[in-house]
Write a protein that holds these residues in place. Structure first.
Motif, PDB file in Angstrom:
ATOM      1  N   UNK A  88      33.588  42.028  31.583  1.00  0.00           N
ATOM      2  CA  UNK A  88      34.230  42.309  32.872  1.00  0.00           C
ATOM      3  C   UNK A  88      34.505  43.799  33.023  1.00  0.00           C
ATOM      4  N   UNK A  89      34.939  44.453  31.945  1.00  0.00           N
ATOM      5  CA  UNK A  89      35.195  45.897  32.001  1.00  0.00           C
ATOM      6  C   UNK A  89      33.921  46.673  32.297  1.00  0.00           C
ATOM      7  N   UNK A  90      32.795  46.114  31.866  1.00  0.00           N
ATOM      8  CA  UNK A  90      31.511  46.764  32.103  1.00  0.00           C
ATOM      9  C   UNK A  90      30.887  46.353  33.438  1.00  0.00           C
TER      10      UNK A  90
ATOM     11  N   UNK B  15      36.750  37.742  35.605  1.00  0.00           N
ATOM     12  CA  UNK B  15      37.639  36.760  35.003  1.00  0.00           C
ATOM     13  C   UNK B  15      38.939  36.689  35.784  1.00  0.00           C
ATOM     14  N   UNK B  16      39.470  35.478  35.833  1.00  0.00           N
ATOM     15  CA  UNK B  16      40.782  35.207  36.426  1.00  0.00           C
ATOM     16  C   UNK B  16      41.635  34.562  35.347  1.00  0.00           C
ATOM     17  N   UNK B  17      42.861  35.029  35.192  1.00  0.00           N
ATOM     18  CA  UNK B  17      43.732  34.463  34.175  1.00  0.00           C
ATOM     19  C   UNK B  17      45.045  34.012  34.793  1.00  0.00           C
ATOM     20  N   UNK B  18      45.616  32.943  34.226  1.00  0.00           N
ATOM     21  CA  UNK B  18      46.875  32.403  34.725  1.00  0.00           C
ATOM     22  C   UNK B  18      47.537  31.609  33.612  1.00  0.00           C
TER      23      UNK B  18
ATOM     24  N   UNK C 198      41.754  31.305  30.940  1.00  0.00           N
ATOM     25  CA  UNK C 198      40.848  32.316  31.476  1.00  0.00           C
ATOM     26  C   UNK C 198      39.660  31.603  32.098  1.00  0.00           C
ATOM     27  N   UNK C 199      39.395  31.893  33.358  1.00  0.00           N
ATOM     28  CA  UNK C 199      38.208  31.388  34.036  1.00  0.00           C
ATOM     29  C   UNK C 199      37.205  32.534  34.109  1.00  0.00           C
ATOM     30  N   UNK C 200      36.040  32.340  33.531  1.00  0.00           N
ATOM     31  CA  UNK C 200      35.025  33.384  33.406  1.00  0.00           C
ATOM     32  C   UNK C 200      33.901  33.088  34.376  1.00  0.00           C
ATOM     33  N   UNK C 201      33.447  34.104  35.113  1.00  0.00           N
ATOM     34  CA  UNK C 201      32.405  33.867  36.109  1.00  0.00           C
ATOM     35  C   UNK C 201      31.471  35.061  36.202  1.00  0.00           C
ATOM     36  N   UNK C 202      30.318  34.814  36.817  1.00  0.00           N
ATOM     37  CA  UNK C 202      29.292  35.836  36.931  1.00  0.00           C
ATOM     38  C   UNK C 202      29.701  36.985  37.841  1.00  0.00           C
TER      39      UNK C 202
END
Length: 597
Positions: free
Chosen positions: A305-307, A312-315, A569-573
């Motif tokens: 994500x940093x790159x 990502x969404x976190x909760x 953490x929800x990870x997405x393209x």
């Protein structure tokens, strides 16, 4: 309870602007999950992954909830609501529906569909099909209808676009009152062709291909729940093949309670290897994976994500992981034994070893995403017992129980196993699910730690569904299906409902049923759970204070051992945006906002 108030004119304007300004649905999005059960109608205990599908294909409730867990009147569905307090103190909610609601096949959704759903899911036939028919138990006349059928006194069809539900006087007040009348439709014309609903009473009449509700229950339980044909949500069900559900956007869907509609045309919910799910997202093989908790995966996704190569969404989780007990069985009947077990567990090791540090220990039945916790955080941290690893404290507690002897009947000296005066060894039989890192950690770590306290821990790795059969222990069903009771503890995790109500989980009225999973029978828990629910929706401060009182007592009695509450953490393209998941809004709900860049 906050009220969601928007003028009808304003809502119509919003809907018009949304329609004019939106792009045509486009694209295909793939959500990766562990294996689904393939069960897509509520009532039969769907998995969390089936729930993703359900959230997308069903909708139009009278009351919905926001992404921060607040119940709101769904004015996209309800044109007018009237609430009447009756002479006997019962309360009637009357809903007049908009006339432009449609099923996925284009047929109109009417009040008959809502009444039909209430009658069907409350019926004896529904229960006989192994579904839970208690969802309307707080509506007037439920007991009589659920047992004998006929007329459901508290549910009435007034006209084709108006129906009412009456809440029992003895079910009021209730802090989450509107959850009792959060009704959704089922398709009368598809599930019960030829049947009809009488105006004035709401009674079902049968004809055509539907001789009775038994026929409906047979159709739904054997066919429709596995391949829904007509739905009323954001998406329609296309297929479930080779571990993948395919859904297509429903052009007849009017919108959620804010009038919003999804923009992604096709959604796939696909079984993927859970060890590689984040790698699949980063490689572009799937688009989203949700509920990631492992530190190694999170760090890999964060770097991507940093790159700019992922999002990502976190909760904070609205739930917790725990060791569950049957509080009426074996050594764990004594809360001092349960406390001792807690002192023999290094819960920080669970957070670090399983979650890679992306979680925290908790000391009660709460998740750090709950508003009640946020309001009481300081008191929780200062008041509740913190069960840190302490073998001396565990031994001190066990010496106060019947388990204070060695095998020869002398006082336990600090080595070997403990026994009671009858010569029974202090043994805890634990059931964990297979291929579960927490079960593996219990086997490798806790056996030795428990031995230091004189406790024998026997861990069995079971198929997850078999473990649940033991865990739920529904009125002797376990003994009939699996033999005599064996297991005292189980490793599990729970996500709390939007309406947090521990009444059914801990009240003695439900002792011996699957709902009271801890098999708790304690007058103080009865008092506290009744006190928590017997509040008006506007008594938020009182609810918060009673919730804290419940947590303090829970922490002392320890019906379960809380292990952790973690970040999801929800990870997405990188090609997606607006993945606005929350503790209350999983991807099945949040899909309505997701867009391709």
């Amino acid at each position: 309870m906050k009220k969601f108030i928007t003028a009808i004119v304003a809502l119509l304007v919003l809907a018009t602007l949304t329609a004019c300004g939106s792009k045509a649905p486009a694209g295909k999005l793939t959500i990766g999950t562990p294996p689904l059960n393939g069960d897509f109608v509520a009532g039969w205990g769907n998995s969390a992954y089936d729930r993703i599908v359900r959230d997308m294909i069903y909708g139009n409730p009278t009351y919905d909830y926001t992404d921060d867990g607040v119940f709101v009147l769904n004015k996209t569905v309800v044109k007018k609501e009237e609430v009447t307090v009756n002479d006997d103190k019962s309360k009637t909610y009357t809903f007049n529906l908009h006339k432009d609601l449609k099923w996925s096949d284009g047929e109109p959704i009417t009040a008959k569909d809502y009444v039909f759903a209430l009658l069907f899911t409350s019926s004896k036939e529904y229960k006989d099909a192994k579904a839970d028919n208690t969802g309307t138990r707080n509506i007037v006349g439920w007991e009589e209808y659920a047992e004998n059928g006929g007329n459901f006194e508290g549910v009435k069809l007034i006209d084709d676009h108006t129906f009412s539900m009456t809440i029992k006087a003895d079910s009021l007040p209730y802090f989450f009152e509107v959850s009792y009348v959060a009704a959704s439709p089922y398709p009368l014309h598809t599930w019960a062709p030829g049947a009809d609903i009488e105006h004035g009473t709401g009674a079902l009449t049968f004809g055509g291909d539907t001789p009775d509700l038994g026929k409906v229950a047979e159709f739904v339980s054997t066919k429709e729940r596995f391949a829904p044909t007509v739905t009323a949500g954001m998406y329609t069900f296309v297929s479930y093949e080779q571990g993948m559900v395919t859904l297509e956007i429903d052009p007849n869907y009017k919108g959620d309670f804010e009038g919003k509609k999804p923009s992604v045309k096709t959604v796939e919910v696909k079984n993927v290897n859970s060890k590689l799910d984040v790698d699949y997202v980063l490689a572009g093989d799937i688009d989203i994976v949700t509920g990631v908790v492992e530190g190694e995966k999170i760090e890999k996704a964060s770097a991507a994500a940093d790159a700019g190569k992922a999002g990502l969404t976190t909760y904070e989780r609205n739930g917790y992981g725990y060791l569950g007990f049957h509080n009426d069985f074996g050594p764990v009947k004594d809360n001092r034994v349960r406390q001792a077990l807690a002192y023999l567990i290094d819960r920080n090791e669970f957070v670090d070893g399983i979650l890679g540090g992306y979680g925290v220990t908790v000391n009660g039945e709460y998740g750090k995403g709950q508003w009640m916790y946020k309001e009481n955080e300081e008191e929780i941290e200062e008041t509740l017992i913190n069960y840190v690893y302490d073998t001396d404290k565990a031994k001190e507690l066990l010496d106060q129980t019947e388990w204070k002897f060695d095998s020869a009947g002398a006082p336990w000296s600090g080595t070997g196993y403990r026994y009671n005066e009858k010569g029974d060894k202090l043994t805890i039989n634990h059931a964990g699910s297979e291929d579960n890192p927490i079960t593996d950690l219990i086997s490798s770590d806790l056996v030795g730690r428990f031995e230091k306290g004189g406790i024998e821990l026997v861990v069995d790795h079971l198929d997850f569904n078999v473990m649940l059969d033991y865990f739920y222990n529904d009125e002797g069903q376990q003994e009939a299906a699996l033999g005599a009771r064996k297991y005292h503890s189980f490793n599990l995790a729970s996500t709390f409902a939007v309406a947090f109500d521990p009444y059914y989980s801990y009240h003695s009225d439900y002792y011996g049923t699957w709902m009271n999973t801890t098999q708790t029978n304690d007058p103080k828990f009865d008092e506290l759970t009744e006190k928590m629910r017997d509040l008006d929706p506007n008594q938020k401060d009182e609810f918060s204070a009673t919730w804290l009182e419940f947590q303090v007592y829970w922490n002392e009695q320890l019906p379960n051992i809380p292990l952790y509450s973690n970040q999801y953490y929800d990870i997405y393209g990188a090609n997606l945006k607006d993945v606005n998941t929350t503790p209350f809004y999983g991807i099945g709900r949040a899909i309505i906002d997701v867009k391709f860049k």
